[in-house]
Design a protein around this motif. Structure first.
Motif, PDB file in Angstrom:
ATOM      1  N   THR A   1      54.322  18.184  26.725  1.00  0.00           N
ATOM      2  CA  THR A   1      53.626  18.718  25.558  1.00  0.00           C
ATOM      3  C   THR A   1      54.562  19.718  24.896  1.00  0.00           C
ATOM      4  O   THR A   1      55.334  20.376  25.592  1.00  0.00           O
ATOM      5  CB  THR A   1      52.329  19.459  25.953  1.00  0.00           C
ATOM      6  N   GLU A   2      54.469  19.838  23.551  1.00  0.00           N
ATOM      7  CA  GLU A   2      55.431  20.682  22.857  1.00  0.00           C
ATOM      8  C   GLU A   2      54.760  21.687  21.945  1.00  0.00           C
ATOM      9  O   GLU A   2      53.679  21.436  21.416  1.00  0.00           O
ATOM     10  CB  GLU A   2      56.296  19.808  21.946  1.00  0.00           C
ATOM     11  N   ASP A   3      55.443  22.814  21.729  1.00  0.00           N
ATOM     12  CA  ASP A   3      55.058  23.724  20.662  1.00  0.00           C
ATOM     13  C   ASP A   3      56.278  24.551  20.277  1.00  0.00           C
ATOM     14  O   ASP A   3      57.370  24.352  20.826  1.00  0.00           O
ATOM     15  CB  ASP A   3      53.891  24.621  21.074  1.00  0.00           C
TER      16      ASP A   3
ATOM     17  N   ASN B   1      48.529  30.161  24.039  1.00  0.00           N
ATOM     18  CA  ASN B   1      47.225  29.510  24.218  1.00  0.00           C
ATOM     19  C   ASN B   1      47.365  28.015  24.448  1.00  0.00           C
ATOM     20  O   ASN B   1      46.644  27.427  25.241  1.00  0.00           O
ATOM     21  CB  ASN B   1      46.338  29.761  22.990  1.00  0.00           C
ATOM     22  N   LYS B   2      48.304  27.409  23.737  1.00  0.00           N
ATOM     23  CA  LYS B   2      48.534  25.972  23.929  1.00  0.00           C
ATOM     24  C   LYS B   2      49.070  25.697  25.327  1.00  0.00           C
ATOM     25  O   LYS B   2      48.664  24.732  25.974  1.00  0.00           O
ATOM     26  CB  LYS B   2      49.559  25.480  22.904  1.00  0.00           C
ATOM     27  N   ALA B   3      49.997  26.567  25.780  1.00  0.00           N
ATOM     28  CA  ALA B   3      50.560  26.386  27.123  1.00  0.00           C
ATOM     29  C   ALA B   3      49.465  26.527  28.165  1.00  0.00           C
ATOM     30  O   ALA B   3      49.405  25.777  29.134  1.00  0.00           O
ATOM     31  CB  ALA B   3      51.672  27.398  27.376  1.00  0.00           C
TER      32      ALA B   3
ATOM     33  N   GLU C   1      39.426  23.409  22.154  1.00  0.00           N
ATOM     34  CA  GLU C   1      39.764  23.914  23.473  1.00  0.00           C
ATOM     35  C   GLU C   1      40.310  25.344  23.384  1.00  0.00           C
ATOM     36  O   GLU C   1      40.073  26.168  24.248  1.00  0.00           O
ATOM     37  CB  GLU C   1      40.828  22.998  24.089  1.00  0.00           C
ATOM     38  N   GLN C   2      41.070  25.602  22.286  1.00  0.00           N
ATOM     39  CA  GLN C   2      41.708  26.913  22.156  1.00  0.00           C
ATOM     40  C   GLN C   2      40.953  27.837  21.212  1.00  0.00           C
ATOM     41  O   GLN C   2      41.480  28.850  20.771  1.00  0.00           O
ATOM     42  CB  GLN C   2      43.146  26.731  21.646  1.00  0.00           C
ATOM     43  N   PHE C   3      39.707  27.473  20.882  1.00  0.00           N
ATOM     44  CA  PHE C   3      38.990  28.241  19.867  1.00  0.00           C
ATOM     45  C   PHE C   3      38.823  29.704  20.250  1.00  0.00           C
ATOM     46  O   PHE C   3      39.190  30.605  19.490  1.00  0.00           O
ATOM     47  CB  PHE C   3      37.619  27.608  19.590  1.00  0.00           C
ATOM     48  N   TRP C   4      38.322  29.961  21.454  1.00  0.00           N
ATOM     49  CA  TRP C   4      38.046  31.350  21.828  1.00  0.00           C
ATOM     50  C   TRP C   4      39.309  32.185  22.013  1.00  0.00           C
ATOM     51  O   TRP C   4      39.405  33.278  21.464  1.00  0.00           O
ATOM     52  CB  TRP C   4      37.119  31.431  23.042  1.00  0.00           C
ATOM     53  N   PRO C   5      40.293  31.677  22.778  1.00  0.00           N
ATOM     54  CA  PRO C   5      41.526  32.467  22.859  1.00  0.00           C
ATOM     55  C   PRO C   5      42.146  32.716  21.478  1.00  0.00           C
ATOM     56  O   PRO C   5      42.619  33.815  21.204  1.00  0.00           O
ATOM     57  CB  PRO C   5      42.465  31.610  23.716  1.00  0.00           C
ATOM     58  N   SER C   6      42.110  31.701  20.602  1.00  0.00           N
ATOM     59  CA  SER C   6      42.680  31.878  19.259  1.00  0.00           C
ATOM     60  C   SER C   6      41.918  32.949  18.489  1.00  0.00           C
ATOM     61  O   SER C   6      42.513  33.738  17.757  1.00  0.00           O
ATOM     62  CB  SER C   6      42.626  30.578  18.463  1.00  0.00           C
ATOM     63  N   THR C   7      40.595  32.951  18.637  1.00  0.00           N
ATOM     64  CA  THR C   7      39.792  33.942  17.931  1.00  0.00           C
ATOM     65  C   THR C   7      40.155  35.350  18.376  1.00  0.00           C
ATOM     66  O   THR C   7      40.373  36.243  17.555  1.00  0.00           O
ATOM     67  CB  THR C   7      38.292  33.689  18.196  1.00  0.00           C
ATOM     68  N   VAL C   8      40.241  35.532  19.705  1.00  0.00           N
ATOM     69  CA  VAL C   8      40.557  36.859  20.232  1.00  0.00           C
ATOM     70  C   VAL C   8      41.939  37.302  19.757  1.00  0.00           C
ATOM     71  O   VAL C   8      42.123  38.416  19.246  1.00  0.00           O
ATOM     72  CB  VAL C   8      40.486  36.851  21.776  1.00  0.00           C
ATOM     73  N   ASP C   9      42.935  36.422  19.881  1.00  0.00           N
ATOM     74  CA  ASP C   9      44.293  36.791  19.477  1.00  0.00           C
ATOM     75  C   ASP C   9      44.385  37.000  17.969  1.00  0.00           C
ATOM     76  O   ASP C   9      45.100  37.878  17.499  1.00  0.00           O
ATOM     77  CB  ASP C   9      45.293  35.713  19.910  1.00  0.00           C
ATOM     78  N   GLY C  10      43.654  36.179  17.220  1.00  0.00           N
ATOM     79  CA  GLY C  10      43.662  36.320  15.770  1.00  0.00           C
ATOM     80  C   GLY C  10      43.080  37.655  15.331  1.00  0.00           C
ATOM     81  O   GLY C  10      43.617  38.312  14.442  1.00  0.00           O
TER      82      GLY C  10
END
Lengths: 397, 327
Positions: free
Chosen positions: A211-213, A227-229, B12-21
């Motif tokens: 997987t990449e980013d 978060n992706k990792a 899948e990344q909604f909550w972590p993204s929200t917190v970091d955002g």
């Protein structure tokens, strides 16, 4: 912003090229007969060293500079007929600074050879200038694979390119580490992006899922990539980029609770990686490099002797690319010893050179890449980076 | 298939993204205040504001080195420590902003120079401060060799733990402090501008400087206060930034400054609540965009959203000008 930067650089490159050709045309007209006394002045020639000497990634450029200095000082101490002066040019790793400096080296300082530019990005911009100026150049550290595919006649480097490095480390991840799930992050640079692709290809060939980013190395916040990792739950994470960003990335990955072994390439082979990561976050990370850093002489007698001399002169252990910088200078010294004192004659000589260096056999292919293709693996342990061995043979605890 | 994959990633990344955002957006918002207040009062874009922020980060790291902090703080001890650091950084940044105004802008203003002249002066001051720190201040203050001045200075003092864990929603102590801290500062500033005498002066000057003078407002004092407050907010932002990233550099303000300025425009430049809205929206858009399309698109998405918003609301989300921010 990136866009603007590129535009400006392109514009500079165009005007730069025009300016250089104009200068060259003038000088060709001006000194048609004076060409002879250019190199045979008797008192010496000048070799340049171009790279990031004060910028944030200077930690991987000062060691090759010192390596080159060591070789040249030792040569001058033998009181030869033609002495060599090493002149440094600080590009701060930026192409827009490297281009005018390269022009200055050619027209004002009349260098007969150039060690550098150090990084791939600046090389892509400054090498055409050196090519037009017919100055043989040997980079100790620019590993971008595409650099040797431009048909340049004056380009050489002392390290294997990123295709060799990427294939070596990708295979290492898939076969030696037996990682099934690999997360690859690149820094969107001319160095990081292609490296990430060759690592990916080799890891996938070895049976791993990739997987990449990407990250923006000038930013502070990498949480999007983190978060992706985290979602990917990888066994191994490979970062294709330089250590200043790599350290911060490790820190943010570990703080977010991302497990999995961290690996990176030669751009991250510096103590700054563990300092930026903080505490013991970076310990156990593995760094691949086509370069040889071997203060204890694990790889052979030549590295041991080099390490002793280096330590005596600079009061420091040899670091990244110091052996390659030494070898690049050695290549020029050998050429000058053989009686070649003009840029073009030196370049002819480099085509046939075949002598033992510290890091490898000094011998170039037709495209300027070195003939030797070894990749080495180093492990981060506190502030140190001991050599584990060649990627094809290294054992990991 | 690719699209559903992206959406799956995003969910899948909604909550972590929200917190970091929100954490990143809070820092944008606090820096944006300085841009927005100065613009409101002087109609000047203070490009050296990113260096005022940098000075705050240097004050924090300088204090850490001077105090010889080697242990990590967590829990309540961290809150107290951050308040001290924020105070110090706010003081350093606020004072620098006042000096900046005296040296770089006031002489031009007194001579009635054009706004473009002040803008060039701002860019000059920004470059000057960056190089001053890289070449002289950082090597001197941290006892480094001259050529190391451009390198990041680090100091580790935060022990991170997760204080809130509800399913996918995980918030660590540093991010919580950043968000709460930023909101508290915003509320305090909003009350200050709306309720105090000095705040009334600032609003009056923003509305109509000439009439304000006729009504007995001392413009120089108001301008000084505006720079001091905007600078102090950047200092607090710097302390919160250090809490999360623990690393300062001579050009640390560059990208953040651009983003914060974008946040100010997005929310409506000159508008205090707009700065908060713009900062949080920008932080969230960046993180959501990165989760959806990949991090290499992060900046592209942020600026595309800016263009879209300005197409439909040319004065930003909450509209322009300081005087409209009345309670």
């Amino acid at each position: 912003m990136e866009r603007l930067g590129t535009l400006r650089r392109n514009k500079m490159r165009v005007t730069g090229a025009v300016a250089v050709s104009a200068v060259l045309a003038l000088s060709a007209v001006g000194c048609g007969g004076g060409d002879d006394d250019k190199g045979s002045g008797g008192d010496g020639v000048t070799i340049g060293f171009l790279g990031d000497l004060t910028g944030e990634n200077s930690g991987i450029v000062i060691p090759p500079k010192q390596g080159a200095q060591l070789a040249i000082d030792a040569y001058n101490a033998t009181n030869p007929k033609v002495k060599i002066t090493l002149k440094t040019y600080d590009s701060q790793g930026k192409g827009e600074q490297a281009v005018p400096l390269a022009k200055q080296a050619i027209t004002k300082d009349k260098v007969v050879g150039m060690i550098g530019p150090a990084f791939s990005g600046e090389s892509a911009q400054a090498d055409p200038v050196l090519e037009e100026g017919k100055i043989p150049n040997i980079s100790a550290s620019a590993t971008n694979a595409a650099l040797s595919s431009n048909g340049w006649k004056f380009f050489h480097r002392m390290v294997a390119n990123d295709n060799v490095q990427g294939a070596g480390v990708g295979t290492f991840i898939a076969t030696t580490l037996k990682a099934k799930n690999v997360f690859i992050i690149n820094d969107q640079s001319e160095y990081g992006k292609p490296l990430s692709q060759t690592v990916k290809a080799a890891a996938e060939k070895g049976g791993a899922k990739v997987t990449e980013d990407a990250i923006d190395p000038t930013a502070s916040d990498y949480s999007a990539a983190v978060n992706k990792a985290k979602a990917a739950k990888p066994d191994a994470i490979f970062f294709a980029g330089y250590y200043a960003a790599g350290g911060k990335l490790i820190k943010q990955l570990r703080e977010a609770g991302v497990k999995g072994r961290f690996l990176s390439g030669d751009g991250s082979l510096d103590k700054g990686l563990s300092a930026g990561a903080g505490g013991t976050n970076a310990d156990g990370s593995l760094i691949a490099c086509p370069c040889l850093i071997d203060p204890t002489g694990k790889a052979g007698e030549a590295s041991k002797k080099f390490a002793e001399q280096y330590k005596a002169k600079f009061n420091a252990e040899p670091a990244i690319y110091s052996a390659e910088g030494y070898d690049a200078a050695t290549a020029f010294i050998e050429a000058i010893k053989a009686g070649n004192t003009t840029a073009e004659k030196i370049n002819e000589y480099l085509k046939t050179i075949d002598v033992a260096g510290v890091s490898k056999q000094i011998k170039f292919g037709a495209n300027g890449d070195p003939a030797a293709e070894d990749v080495y693996i180093y492990e981060v342990k506190g502030g140190t980076l001991p050599l584990l061995g060649k990627a094809s043979e290294a054992k990991v605890s | 298939m690719k699209a559903t994959h992206n959406v799956h990633n995003f969910l899948e990344q909604f909550w972590p993204s929200t917190v970091d955002g929100l954490a990143l957006g809070s820092i944008y918002a606090l820096i944006a205040l300085g841009y927005t207040m100065v613009y409101g009062v002087l109609r000047l874009i203070n490009f050296a504001h990113s260096e005022i922020f940098m000075i705050g980060t240097m004050a924090v790291i300088g204090a850490l080195h001077a105090l010889g902090v080697s242990s990590l703080y967590g829990g309540l001890g961290l809150v107290g420590f951050v308040i001290v650091l924020a105070f110090l950084a706010g003081l350093a940044s606020g004072a620098s902003a006042v000096v900046l105004e005296l040296v770089a802008y006031r002489p031009l203003r007194k001579k009635g120079a054009s706004r473009l002249a002040a803008l060039i002066s701002a860019i000059g001051a920004s470059l000057f401060l960056q190089q001053l720190f890289a070449r002289i201040v950082i090597p001197e203050a941290f006892d480094l060799p001259k050529e190391k001045g451009a390198l990041p200075v680090q100091g580790h003092f935060v022990e991170r733990d997760n204080v809130i864990e509800i399913g996918d929603l995980v918030i660590s102590n540093d991010k919580l402090i950043i968000f709460v801290g930023a909101i508290l500062m915003m509320v305090a500033l909003d009350q200050f501008v709306n309720r105090t005498r000095l705040g009334r002066g600032i609003r009056a000057t923003a509305q109509d400087p000439e009439t304000a003078v006729l009504m007995g407002v001392n413009i120089d004092r108001i301008v000084t206060a505006t720079f001091a407050i905007g600078g102090a907010m950047a200092g607090v932002a710097a302390a919160l930034f250090m809490l999360r990233f623990e690393e300062a550099k001579f050009d640390v303000g560059f990208l953040l400054g651009i983003k914060a300025f974008t946040a100010a425009v997005l929310g409506g430049i000159g508008n205090l609540r707009g700065a908060l809205a713009g900062g949080l929206v920008l932080g969230l858009v960046e993180m959501y965009g990165a989760a959806l399309f990949g991090t290499q698109w992060q900046h592209v998405i942020a600026f595309s959203v800016l263009v879209l918003v300005l197409m439909f609301r040319p004065t930003g989300i909450l509209g322009e000008s300081l005087q409209q921010a009345r309670a």
